[in-house]
Design an enzyme around this catalytic site. Sequence first.
Site, mmCIF file in Angstrom:
data_model
loop_
_atom_site.group_PDB
_atom_site.id
_atom_site.type_symbol
_atom_site.label_atom_id
_atom_site.label_comp_id
_atom_site.label_asym_id
_atom_site.label_seq_id
_atom_site.Cartn_x
_atom_site.Cartn_y
_atom_site.Cartn_z
ATOM 1 N N GLY A 232 0.891 -1.311 0.098
ATOM 2 C CA GLY A 232 -0.066 -0.116 -0.156
ATOM 3 C C GLY A 232 0.594 1.265 -0.021
ATOM 4 N N SER A 233 0.240 2.315 0.422
ATOM 5 C CA SER A 233 0.933 3.548 0.419
ATOM 6 C C SER A 233 2.190 3.569 1.301
ATOM 7 C CB SER A 233 -0.016 4.848 0.631
ATOM 8 O OG SER A 233 -0.659 4.461 2.225
ATOM 9 N N GLY A 237 2.832 2.132 5.449
ATOM 10 C CA GLY A 237 4.001 1.273 5.682
ATOM 11 C C GLY A 237 4.931 1.960 6.830
ATOM 12 N N GLU A 254 5.782 -3.352 0.850
ATOM 13 C CA GLU A 254 5.685 -3.116 -0.844
ATOM 14 C C GLU A 254 4.854 -1.741 -0.965
ATOM 15 O OE1 GLU A 254 7.004 -4.979 -3.495
ATOM 16 O OE2 GLU A 254 7.574 -6.647 -2.437
ATOM 17 N N CYS A 288 1.439 0.711 -8.878
ATOM 18 C CA CYS A 288 2.690 1.103 -8.207
ATOM 19 C C CYS A 288 3.973 1.331 -8.894
ATOM 20 C CB CYS A 288 2.950 0.074 -7.126
ATOM 21 S SG CYS A 288 3.271 -1.802 -7.616
HETATM 22 P P1 NAD Z 1 -3.449 2.219 1.344
HETATM 23 O O1 NAD Z 1 -2.088 2.504 2.018
HETATM 24 O O2 NAD Z 1 -4.389 3.280 1.367
HETATM 25 O O3 NAD Z 1 -4.020 0.847 1.889
HETATM 26 C C1 NAD Z 1 -3.453 -0.272 1.538
HETATM 27 C C2 NAD Z 1 -3.985 -1.179 2.948
HETATM 28 O O4 NAD Z 1 -3.435 -0.884 3.945
HETATM 29 C C3 NAD Z 1 -5.552 -1.257 2.783
HETATM 30 O O5 NAD Z 1 -5.849 -2.501 2.968
HETATM 31 C C4 NAD Z 1 -5.739 -0.388 4.022
HETATM 32 O O6 NAD Z 1 -6.951 -0.949 4.751
HETATM 33 C C5 NAD Z 1 -4.496 -1.017 5.044
HETATM 34 N N1 NAD Z 1 -4.081 -0.004 6.001
HETATM 35 C C6 NAD Z 1 -3.875 1.403 5.924
HETATM 36 N N2 NAD Z 1 -3.284 1.905 6.968
HETATM 37 C C7 NAD Z 1 -3.205 0.866 7.997
HETATM 38 C C8 NAD Z 1 -2.773 0.651 9.069
HETATM 39 N N3 NAD Z 1 -2.352 1.749 9.811
HETATM 40 N N4 NAD Z 1 -2.726 -0.496 9.768
HETATM 41 C C9 NAD Z 1 -2.767 -1.752 9.025
HETATM 42 N N5 NAD Z 1 -3.447 -1.514 7.975
HETATM 43 C C10 NAD Z 1 -3.640 -0.339 7.166
HETATM 44 O O7 NAD Z 1 -3.239 2.091 -0.230
HETATM 45 P P2 NAD Z 1 -4.216 2.105 -1.384
HETATM 46 O O8 NAD Z 1 -4.605 3.356 -1.783
HETATM 47 O O9 NAD Z 1 -5.068 0.829 -1.392
HETATM 48 O O10 NAD Z 1 -3.075 1.641 -2.680
HETATM 49 C C11 NAD Z 1 -2.397 2.639 -3.273
HETATM 50 C C12 NAD Z 1 -0.962 2.510 -2.868
HETATM 51 O O11 NAD Z 1 -0.398 1.082 -2.907
HETATM 52 C C13 NAD Z 1 -0.010 3.298 -3.753
HETATM 53 O O12 NAD Z 1 1.048 4.085 -2.846
HETATM 54 C C14 NAD Z 1 0.721 2.233 -4.489
HETATM 55 O O13 NAD Z 1 2.027 2.561 -4.870
HETATM 56 C C15 NAD Z 1 0.858 1.184 -3.479
HETATM 57 N N6 NAD Z 1 1.021 -0.035 -4.165
HETATM 58 C C16 NAD Z 1 2.432 -0.642 -3.979
HETATM 59 C C17 NAD Z 1 2.688 -1.841 -4.381
HETATM 60 C C18 NAD Z 1 4.092 -2.665 -4.422
HETATM 61 O O14 NAD Z 1 4.273 -3.570 -4.759
HETATM 62 N N7 NAD Z 1 5.125 -1.717 -4.233
HETATM 63 C C19 NAD Z 1 1.494 -2.396 -5.087
HETATM 64 C C20 NAD Z 1 0.570 -2.161 -5.159
HETATM 65 C C21 NAD Z 1 0.387 -0.968 -4.842
#
Ligand code: NAD
Length: 500
Positions: A232-233, A237, A254, A288
């Site tokens: 995720g973002s 992370g 990731e 991503c």
């Molecule tokens: P996001 O960070 O908003 O959410 C991702 C996941 O994390 C969701 O399931 C969310 O519920 C969970 N989450 C959020 N905060 C949390 C916390 N404090 N504790 C536990 N879980 C939590 O991301 P998004 O908007 O769904 O996706 C887009 C982002 O993901 C972009 O930044 C993109 O670059 C990244 N991404 C990275 C990869 C990679 O492999 N590097 C792949 C796909 C997406």
Amino acid sequence: MDTPQDILRALGLNPDSLTGGTLSARSPIDGAELAQVHEHTVAQAHSAITRARQASLAWRDVPAPRRGELVRLFGEILRQHKRELGRLVSLEAGKIVAEGEGEVQEMIDICDFAVGLSRQLYGLTIASERPGHRMMETWHPLGVVGVISAFNFPVAVWSWNTALALVCGNAVVWKPSEKTPLTALACQALFTQAAQRFGDAPAGLSEVLIGGRDIGEALVDSHAVALVSATGSTRMGRQVGPRVAQRFGRVLLELGGNNAIIVGPTADLDMAARGIVFGAIGTAGQRCTSTRRLIVHESVADDLVQRLHKAYASAPIGNPLDGTKLVGPLIDRTSFDAMQAALNAAREQGGKVTGGERVLADEYPNAWYVRPAIAEMPGQTDVVCHETFAPILYVMRYTDFAQALAMQNGVPQGLSSAIFTNDLREAETFLSAAGSDCGIANVNIGTSGAEIGGAFGGEKETGGGRESGSDAWRNYMRRATNTINYSRHLPLAQGIKFGE
Ligand code: NAD
């Protein structure tokens, strides 16, 4: 065309059970509600983790090639349901049909990879310094692997983790994005079919938890979850990494990317233009690995930028299900607002912006389609250094190669990178220790569209994790170093004499 209900049924879900819940699953295609999904409570999350823990204790004793058989069956079921699952990905994440099915193909590919791997979980034999001794390394399952995933790859990311985690002898608990619960439930239903065909898979081997951040946090904080693999973002992370470290758990992160393509003076501009357009506007800039920055040599910049404008002008935008469109919608209004804010900042920072406006608002008042944007920037300004998850391509010009490399590396993220060049020195320098600082560095192909055979992930604020191919399986196992003495003496290491 099949209705969403038909698709859910074909994937083994009962649409009637997907009503009356608190989580509204909406399609970004038109904003329509697809289902009202029931969310798990934190207490239910803990029960699921306990079930998974129990399952892992039985599963770790199953020989790895037999564990591979379960993954093989799952891959077979995915092949049979590729079309329907791909379509559900399109419905829920807004990807064009080819990309929705492409994502399912990635799941099939990782299953195949994992099946082979189930007979190749090799350890080392190490030369001992002591006579009559043998040293070796063995790899054991971790226990429970927690997977937290993002909306934009709603099924592939889980499968990358799960196929490897399962052959490595673990159970998996998955917290998908709250924006894509249906694809997650569909994957679980298909996995259940595979487990039934397999026969004696322990209950709880794969668990899905529907919910928001609090459910993710239950995984993050549970001592029973040995590894948290979170996609995720970077913001997410930054919260998850230290919390898992606090309890000495393992993390695989990731996170966001800010991927650049360098185009040198000798580049094949036709190829470069194709690679840039696919990378920048494919999946409406919501990968991503999407291409977000173009660093182009001044001698070819006018020509290349002109080609890009032409390609952008003719890229069909619209309903991703109709098969003729290349650019689908943004996931939601928040995403659209973030794109507009970034474009305004780009203008304030001296950029010349083309595109970026909302389109098809009359036809889809509750959806967010945009014309992909090109922003020609005077340099790598503040806005260029941030990942905006939308189709914005920042274009910067350079005069010498060292400057281009410094720009490529001069952002906080380090996921994917590419160079288009026919100059061997440039290409090799780009791939060298002094070249790109990213986890993925390509020559004469773009930044997006990785194959599962390689390790996937990136450096710096991308989090440092590696998933999928190569030796990424080691993330899902713990290593034990074993020394066996088959002599009649007990010599000490380093030649130490102790009480002799
Ligand atoms: P996001 O960070 O908003 O959410 C991702 C996941 O994390 C969701 O399931 C969310 O519920 C969970 N989450 C959020 N905060 C949390 C916390 N404090 N504790 C536990 N879980 C939590 O991301 P998004 O908007 O769904 O996706 C887009 C982002 O993901 C972009 O930044 C993109 O670059 C990244 N991404 C990275 C990869 C990679 O492999 N590097 C792949 C796909 C997406």
